[in-house]
Scaffold this motif. Structure first.
Motif, PDB file in Angstrom:
ATOM      1  N   ARG A  19       0.825  -1.354   0.016  1.00  0.00           N
ATOM      2  CA  ARG A  19       0.131  -0.007   0.050  1.00  0.00           C
ATOM      3  C   ARG A  19       0.935   1.179  -0.139  1.00  0.00           C
ATOM      4  O   ARG A  19       1.783   1.568   1.005  1.00  0.00           O
ATOM      5  N   LEU A  20       0.754   2.061  -0.874  1.00  0.00           N
ATOM      6  CA  LEU A  20       1.422   3.330  -1.020  1.00  0.00           C
ATOM      7  C   LEU A  20       0.687   4.335  -0.656  1.00  0.00           C
ATOM      8  O   LEU A  20      -0.423   4.396  -0.673  1.00  0.00           O
ATOM      9  N   SER A  21       1.340   5.357  -0.002  1.00  0.00           N
ATOM     10  CA  SER A  21       0.574   6.568   0.631  1.00  0.00           C
ATOM     11  C   SER A  21       1.451   7.750  -0.113  1.00  0.00           C
ATOM     12  O   SER A  21       2.442   7.743  -0.463  1.00  0.00           O
ATOM     13  N   CYS A  22       0.606   8.604  -0.266  1.00  0.00           N
ATOM     14  CA  CYS A  22       0.774  10.175  -0.810  1.00  0.00           C
ATOM     15  C   CYS A  22       0.384  11.057   0.393  1.00  0.00           C
ATOM     16  O   CYS A  22      -0.670  11.506   0.209  1.00  0.00           O
ATOM     17  N   ALA A  23       1.189  11.747   0.957  1.00  0.00           N
ATOM     18  CA  ALA A  23       0.869  12.635   2.160  1.00  0.00           C
ATOM     19  C   ALA A  23       1.245  13.932   1.491  1.00  0.00           C
ATOM     20  O   ALA A  23       2.246  14.366   1.040  1.00  0.00           O
ATOM     21  N   ALA A  24       0.162  14.799   1.745  1.00  0.00           N
ATOM     22  CA  ALA A  24       0.253  16.424   1.004  1.00  0.00           C
ATOM     23  C   ALA A  24       0.537  17.152   2.173  1.00  0.00           C
ATOM     24  O   ALA A  24      -0.217  16.952   3.383  1.00  0.00           O
ATOM     25  N   SER A  25       1.132  18.425   2.018  1.00  0.00           N
ATOM     26  CA  SER A  25       1.318  19.315   2.701  1.00  0.00           C
ATOM     27  C   SER A  25       0.152  20.277   3.387  1.00  0.00           C
ATOM     28  O   SER A  25       0.175  20.949   4.255  1.00  0.00           O
ATOM     29  N   GLY A  26      -0.907  20.021   2.483  1.00  0.00           N
ATOM     30  CA  GLY A  26      -2.078  21.216   2.756  1.00  0.00           C
ATOM     31  C   GLY A  26      -3.103  20.162   2.182  1.00  0.00           C
ATOM     32  O   GLY A  26      -3.121  19.298   1.542  1.00  0.00           O
ATOM     33  N   SER A  27      -4.221  21.013   1.968  1.00  0.00           N
ATOM     34  CA  SER A  27      -5.523  20.622   1.455  1.00  0.00           C
ATOM     35  C   SER A  27      -5.525  19.928   0.271  1.00  0.00           C
ATOM     36  O   SER A  27      -4.642  20.485  -0.829  1.00  0.00           O
ATOM     37  N   SER A  70      -7.386   5.460  -3.529  1.00  0.00           N
ATOM     38  CA  SER A  70      -8.288   5.997  -2.517  1.00  0.00           C
ATOM     39  C   SER A  70      -7.935   7.165  -2.101  1.00  0.00           C
ATOM     40  O   SER A  70      -6.606   7.658  -2.195  1.00  0.00           O
ATOM     41  N   ARG A  71      -8.890   8.099  -1.649  1.00  0.00           N
ATOM     42  CA  ARG A  71      -8.101   9.309  -1.025  1.00  0.00           C
ATOM     43  C   ARG A  71      -8.984   9.822   0.049  1.00  0.00           C
ATOM     44  O   ARG A  71     -10.308   9.499   0.229  1.00  0.00           O
ATOM     45  N   ASP A  72      -8.227  10.120   1.074  1.00  0.00           N
ATOM     46  CA  ASP A  72      -8.958  10.908   2.427  1.00  0.00           C
ATOM     47  C   ASP A  72      -8.588  12.345   2.468  1.00  0.00           C
ATOM     48  O   ASP A  72      -7.512  12.617   2.832  1.00  0.00           O
ATOM     49  N   ASN A  73      -9.707  13.133   2.028  1.00  0.00           N
ATOM     50  CA  ASN A  73      -9.513  14.570   2.080  1.00  0.00           C
ATOM     51  C   ASN A  73      -8.935  15.060   3.042  1.00  0.00           C
ATOM     52  O   ASN A  73      -8.472  16.083   3.344  1.00  0.00           O
ATOM     53  N   ALA A  74      -9.767  14.746   4.121  1.00  0.00           N
ATOM     54  CA  ALA A  74      -9.647  15.046   5.511  1.00  0.00           C
ATOM     55  C   ALA A  74      -8.108  14.852   6.163  1.00  0.00           C
ATOM     56  O   ALA A  74      -7.541  15.873   6.957  1.00  0.00           O
ATOM     57  N   LYS A  75      -7.647  13.745   5.746  1.00  0.00           N
ATOM     58  CA  LYS A  75      -6.190  13.666   6.265  1.00  0.00           C
ATOM     59  C   LYS A  75      -5.308  13.959   5.326  1.00  0.00           C
ATOM     60  O   LYS A  75      -4.024  13.823   5.268  1.00  0.00           O
ATOM     61  N   ASN A  76      -5.716  14.480   3.907  1.00  0.00           N
ATOM     62  CA  ASN A  76      -4.884  15.052   2.943  1.00  0.00           C
ATOM     63  C   ASN A  76      -3.782  13.876   2.633  1.00  0.00           C
ATOM     64  O   ASN A  76      -2.726  14.108   2.108  1.00  0.00           O
TER      65      ASN A  76
END
Length: 118
Positions: A19-27, A70-76
């Motif tokens: 499972r790859l994750s992509c963490a964004a610095s903002g919204s 998938s995306r979790d907009n609350a967790k960016n």
């Protein structure tokens, strides 16, 4: 503008999962399209999957049925669940954020290596 950092890559045997994750610095809500690309050595970068803010998804034929974006907009954060991995999935996987389909600008992460052994 948003900074993206991929994680979750590694070495797995054929048939395994990552499972790859992509963490964004903002919204990420302002980016309609969140994308996963990959690039294998000596090959052109290709689109693996994308997901819109409304949850619409699309996949490359080569990964359809095996990968789930998938995306979790609350967790960016954006995810790519990869199952039934094959050696041909070996590549550097990149996350990209694009506000609209027609936008020239996209934010890119630095990539995470996925290696699938036979």
């Amino acid at each position: 503008q948003v900074q993206l950092v991929e994680s979750g890559g590694g070495l797995v045997q054929a048939g395994g999962s990552l499972r790859l994750s992509c963490a964004a610095s903002g919204s990420i809500r302002s980016f309609n399209f969140m994308n996963w690309y990959r690039q294998a050595p000596g090959k052109q970068r290709e689109l693996v999957a994308y997901i819109t803010v409304g949850g619409f998804t699309n996949y490359a034929d080569s990964v359809k049925g095996r990968f789930t974006i998938s995306r979790d907009n609350a967790k960016n954060t954006v995810y790519l669940q990869m199952n039934s991995l094959k050696p041909e999935d070996t590549a550097v996987y990149y996350c990209a954020a694009r506000p609209t389909a027609g936008a020239n600008f996209a934010s890119w992460g630095q990539g995470t290596q996925v290696t699938v052994s036979s």
